[in-house]
Structure formats: structure tokens, C-alpha cells
Write a protein that holds these residues in place. Structure first.
Motif, PDB file in Angstrom:
ATOM      1  N   ILE A 135      21.610  57.271   9.689  1.00  0.00           N
ATOM      2  CA  ILE A 135      21.726  58.732   9.838  1.00  0.00           C
ATOM      3  C   ILE A 135      20.657  59.449   9.019  1.00  0.00           C
ATOM      4  N   LEU A 136      20.473  59.024   7.772  1.00  0.00           N
ATOM      5  CA  LEU A 136      19.485  59.680   6.911  1.00  0.00           C
ATOM      6  C   LEU A 136      18.069  59.451   7.417  1.00  0.00           C
ATOM      7  N   VAL A 137      17.788  58.236   7.920  1.00  0.00           N
ATOM      8  CA  VAL A 137      16.452  57.957   8.458  1.00  0.00           C
ATOM      9  C   VAL A 137      16.186  58.810   9.695  1.00  0.00           C
ATOM     10  N   GLY A 138      17.198  58.994  10.540  1.00  0.00           N
ATOM     11  CA  GLY A 138      17.019  59.848  11.710  1.00  0.00           C
ATOM     12  C   GLY A 138      16.729  61.292  11.330  1.00  0.00           C
ATOM     13  N   ILE A 139      17.432  61.815  10.344  1.00  0.00           N
ATOM     14  CA  ILE A 139      17.183  63.192   9.897  1.00  0.00           C
ATOM     15  C   ILE A 139      15.795  63.307   9.270  1.00  0.00           C
ATOM     16  N   VAL A 162       9.799  64.746   9.580  1.00  0.00           N
ATOM     17  CA  VAL A 162       8.436  64.218   9.532  1.00  0.00           C
ATOM     18  C   VAL A 162       7.692  64.552  10.822  1.00  0.00           C
ATOM     19  N   VAL A 163       8.377  64.402  11.961  1.00  0.00           N
ATOM     20  CA  VAL A 163       7.742  64.746  13.241  1.00  0.00           C
ATOM     21  C   VAL A 163       7.419  66.227  13.299  1.00  0.00           C
ATOM     22  N   VAL A 164       8.306  67.062  12.772  1.00  0.00           N
ATOM     23  CA  VAL A 164       8.042  68.511  12.749  1.00  0.00           C
ATOM     24  C   VAL A 164       6.809  68.811  11.905  1.00  0.00           C
ATOM     25  N   LEU A 165       6.643  68.118  10.772  1.00  0.00           N
ATOM     26  CA  LEU A 165       5.478  68.349   9.923  1.00  0.00           C
ATOM     27  C   LEU A 165       4.193  67.855  10.566  1.00  0.00           C
ATOM     28  N   LEU A 166       4.286  66.783  11.364  1.00  0.00           N
ATOM     29  CA  LEU A 166       3.086  66.221  11.990  1.00  0.00           C
ATOM     30  C   LEU A 166       2.624  67.022  13.202  1.00  0.00           C
ATOM     31  N   GLN A 167       3.510  67.834  13.763  1.00  0.00           N
ATOM     32  CA  GLN A 167       3.129  68.605  14.940  1.00  0.00           C
ATOM     33  C   GLN A 167       2.169  69.720  14.549  1.00  0.00           C
ATOM     34  N   SER A 168       1.079  69.788  15.269  1.00  0.00           N
ATOM     35  CA  SER A 168       0.089  70.832  15.022  1.00  0.00           C
ATOM     36  C   SER A 168       0.344  72.009  15.953  1.00  0.00           C
ATOM     37  N   PRO A 169       0.088  73.226  15.504  1.00  0.00           N
ATOM     38  CA  PRO A 169       0.299  74.390  16.376  1.00  0.00           C
ATOM     39  C   PRO A 169      -0.648  74.351  17.565  1.00  0.00           C
ATOM     40  N   PRO A 170      -0.196  74.832  18.719  1.00  0.00           N
ATOM     41  CA  PRO A 170      -1.064  74.815  19.909  1.00  0.00           C
ATOM     42  C   PRO A 170      -2.309  75.665  19.709  1.00  0.00           C
ATOM     43  N   THR A 173       3.908  60.378  16.933  1.00  0.00           N
ATOM     44  CA  THR A 173       5.364  60.435  17.062  1.00  0.00           C
ATOM     45  C   THR A 173       5.937  59.049  17.280  1.00  0.00           C
ATOM     46  N   GLN A 174       5.268  58.248  18.103  1.00  0.00           N
ATOM     47  CA  GLN A 174       5.762  56.892  18.342  1.00  0.00           C
ATOM     48  C   GLN A 174       5.700  56.039  17.081  1.00  0.00           C
ATOM     49  N   MET A 175       4.671  56.217  16.289  1.00  0.00           N
ATOM     50  CA  MET A 175       4.592  55.455  15.045  1.00  0.00           C
ATOM     51  C   MET A 175       5.716  55.848  14.093  1.00  0.00           C
ATOM     52  N   VAL A 176       6.012  57.137  14.029  1.00  0.00           N
ATOM     53  CA  VAL A 176       7.104  57.592  13.170  1.00  0.00           C
ATOM     54  C   VAL A 176       8.437  57.030  13.658  1.00  0.00           C
ATOM     55  N   MET A 177       8.557  56.818  14.960  1.00  0.00           N
ATOM     56  CA  MET A 177       9.797  56.269  15.502  1.00  0.00           C
ATOM     57  C   MET A 177       9.899  54.765  15.281  1.00  0.00           C
ATOM     58  N   MET A 178       8.807  54.047  15.488  1.00  0.00           N
ATOM     59  CA  MET A 178       8.879  52.578  15.487  1.00  0.00           C
ATOM     60  C   MET A 178       8.933  51.992  14.086  1.00  0.00           C
ATOM     61  N   ASN A 217      15.797  68.059  19.035  1.00  0.00           N
ATOM     62  CA  ASN A 217      15.456  67.397  17.787  1.00  0.00           C
ATOM     63  C   ASN A 217      14.621  66.157  18.057  1.00  0.00           C
ATOM     64  N   SER A 218      13.987  65.647  17.021  1.00  0.00           N
ATOM     65  CA  SER A 218      13.120  64.469  17.124  1.00  0.00           C
ATOM     66  C   SER A 218      13.747  63.248  16.468  1.00  0.00           C
ATOM     67  N   ALA A 219      15.058  63.276  16.246  1.00  0.00           N
ATOM     68  CA  ALA A 219      15.719  62.145  15.599  1.00  0.00           C
ATOM     69  C   ALA A 219      16.109  61.060  16.576  1.00  0.00           C
ATOM     70  N   ASP A 220      16.082  61.349  17.877  1.00  0.00           N
ATOM     71  CA  ASP A 220      16.472  60.369  18.885  1.00  0.00           C
ATOM     72  C   ASP A 220      15.329  59.395  19.097  1.00  0.00           C
ATOM     73  N   ALA A 221      15.351  58.282  18.383  1.00  0.00           N
ATOM     74  CA  ALA A 221      14.269  57.304  18.475  1.00  0.00           C
ATOM     75  C   ALA A 221      14.281  56.568  19.797  1.00  0.00           C
ATOM     76  N   SER A 222      15.456  56.368  20.406  1.00  0.00           N
ATOM     77  CA  SER A 222      15.529  55.639  21.664  1.00  0.00           C
ATOM     78  C   SER A 222      14.817  56.384  22.780  1.00  0.00           C
ATOM     79  N   ARG A 223      14.760  57.707  22.723  1.00  0.00           N
ATOM     80  CA  ARG A 223      14.076  58.488  23.743  1.00  0.00           C
ATOM     81  C   ARG A 223      12.573  58.449  23.553  1.00  0.00           C
ATOM     82  N   ASP A 224      12.107  58.599  22.336  1.00  0.00           N
ATOM     83  CA  ASP A 224      10.664  58.689  22.099  1.00  0.00           C
ATOM     84  C   ASP A 224       9.987  57.328  22.097  1.00  0.00           C
ATOM     85  N   MET A 225      10.715  56.260  21.754  1.00  0.00           N
ATOM     86  CA  MET A 225      10.090  54.943  21.748  1.00  0.00           C
ATOM     87  C   MET A 225       9.843  54.433  23.155  1.00  0.00           C
ATOM     88  N   THR A 226      10.620  54.916  24.143  1.00  0.00           N
ATOM     89  CA  THR A 226      10.402  54.496  25.523  1.00  0.00           C
ATOM     90  C   THR A 226       9.345  55.338  26.217  1.00  0.00           C
TER      91      THR A 226
END
Length: 271
Positions: free
Chosen positions: A25-29, A34-42, A125-130, A203-212
Motif C-alpha cells: 500500500i505504501l509503495v503504491g502511494i 513519484v509519477v506526479v513529480l516526473l510528469q512535465s507540464p505540456p 512511468t514504466q520504470m517507476v512501476m516495474m 491515480n498512478s498507483a495502479d501498477a498492473s495497468r501501467d506495466m501492461t
């Protein structure tokens, strides 16, 4: 043969079951932030690119409302003809009208900075997930391999045995017992509802969605800033405008007669 009856030490619950669940749970949060911080503004579009997109949108709105248009006939015809002529000559193209009769080459996504930024964002994002999932799985395999953690309170068929008892080769064990590795996978796919409750739906905590997902998928989606062949889009829109002129109907036509008929000052037409 009767199924084996197991009695688990309460310390397994306190020092294995709860820590694995809490860590995931803590790793997902943490992964979400971390994904929010890595996202660059458009990146902001140039004035020419914005003009190019707005011209196409203006034409689409014009023809979408042609069957019940609020624009009087004289103005509608002038606007439609001006847009058709501009699309024909390439006035709104950000790179200017095409030169000569040379066919326009499709834009290369790899040469567009916005597309490359989208691809790099997907890879990060995939690296942060895997990486966290690989570390957690290695931690469970090293310290808790072969542990039996919990017994499910409902009956299951033998088809679930390989899914719930990974890492334990005991053919006589009840299917409802769950091993440590299987508990990891159950949490991996089952904590999405808790993440939505804590972090919200997007949210970006769902690793199963982003890893696929593929990091190159962002290049195939239609996003603002992605290169599109507006020359072909303008040609197709020009044909659509000509078709919409045949469907044109002004909403204000005979409006005075309609108002008088509505309030009973004139009889309704029997036609």
C-alpha cells in the motif's frame, strides 16, 4: 483423503501478512507521487499551430450546426466559401502552403519534440512501476518463500490451487490456503479500489495497468501537440463543408410567422 488441517502461528500474521500488505500500500502511494513529480507540464503550442487547429475546429462547428444554423444564409455562405478556399490554398497550415505539386510527406513522430516527450514520459512511468515491484517480489521470495499466510473463508475449486499456492508444492493442502507469493499477486491486482479511495480515480498507483501499457502508446494517441497531417485533414474538411452547404437551414427563417402562430395571432399552416 481428508485435507490437511493447519494451525498458523499468530506471528506469521503480525510479521508477514500485515507487513507485505502495508508495504504494498505504501509503495503504491509513493509510486503515485513519484509519477506526479516526473510528469512535465505540456509544452505551449506555437501561434501558427494553434491557428491551424482552431481553423479546423471552426470549420467542424460550422458544418455540425448547418442543419439548424443560427447564422443567416448570406453570412454562412461567405464563411463557408472563405474556409474552403483557405483549406484549398493551405493558408492555415503552420508551415505555409505546400510548394508545387509535390506530395506532402507524413510527419515523423520521432522528429517531433512533443511526441518524444510523451514517449520518454511513458518509459519513465514504466520504470517507476516495474522497479518497486521487482524489489518487493525479490524481498518476498528471499525472506518469506514457502510461507502459508491466510485461509480464505469461502470454498474454491481446484482450479485456483496453482494461483493461490505459488511456491508451495503440496497436493493435499486445502485450496483456500494462500502462500506468501500468491498474497503478493492478490494485493498487486486487488488494491486498485483502495488506491482510488485514497488517491482518487485518476491515480498512478495502479501498477498492473501501467506495466501492461507500452511506452510508445502515447505516440499513437491523438494529443494536442502530436504531429498530424493537417493538409489531408483540410482537404477532407473542404469536402465536408461543401456537403454541409446542401444541408444548410437557417433557424431564423420565417421566425416572425412562427412567433405569431405560437401565440395564436395566425392560424397554423395545414401543410
Amino acid at each position: 483423503m481428508d485435507k490437511l488441517s493447519l494451525y498458523l502461528d499468530p506471528q506469521i500474521r503480525d510479521w508477514v501478512l500485515f507487513p507485505i500488505t502495508l508495504v504494498m500500500i505504501l509503495v503504491g502511494i509513493l509510486r503515485h507521487y513519484v509519477v506526479v513529480l516526473l510528469q512535465s507540464p505540456p509544452k505551449k503550442l506555437s501561434r501558427a499551430a494553434t491557428r491551424e487547429q482552431r481553423a479546423l475546429a471552426r470549420s467542424q462547428i460550422l458544418r455540425a450546426t448547418s442543419a439548424n444554423s443560427p447564422i443567416p444564409p448570406s453570412f454562412y455562405k461567405v464563411i463557408s466559401q472563405n474556409l474552403s478556399e483557405a483549406f484549398k490554398t493551405g493558408t492555415y497550415l503552420k508551415d505555409g502552403p505546400p510548394k508545387g505539386d509535390a506530395p506532402s510527406s507524413p510527419p515523423n513522430p520521432l522528429s517531433d519534440p512533443a511526441a518524444m516527450d510523451g514517449m520518454m514520459a511513458g518509459m519513465k512511468t514504466q520504470m517507476v512501476m516495474m522497479v518497486p515491484q521487482m524489489v518487493i517480489m525479490g524481498w518476498i521470495n528471499f525472506f518469506f518463500q514457502g510461507f502459508v499466510l491466510i485461509k480464505l473463508p469461502f470454498p474454491l475449486t481446484l482450479g485456483f490451487k496453482s494461483m493461490l499456492q505459488r511456491g508451495i508444492d503440496t497436493p493435499d493442502m486445502d485450496v483456500r490456503w494462500v502462500s506468501s507469493l500468491s498474497w503478493y499477486f492478490l494485493n498487486f491486482f486487488g488494491l486498485n479500489g483502495l488506491y482510488r479511495l485514497i488517491l482518487g480515480g485518476d491515480n498512478s498507483a495502479d501498477a498492473s495497468r501501467d506495466m501492461t501499457a507500452s511506452p510508445f502508446a502515447a505516440m499513437g494517441n491523438a494529443q494536442p501537440g502530436q504531429p498530424q497531417d493537417f493538409n489531408k485533414l483540410f482537404k477532407a474538411e473542404r469536402d465536408n463543408l461543401e456537403f454541409a452547404e446542401g444541408l444548410y437551414s437557417w433557424v431564423g427563417e420565417n421566425m416572425d410567422t412562427k412567433i405569431l402562430q405560437k401565440y395564436g395571432k395566425l392560424p397554423y399552416d395545414s401543410k
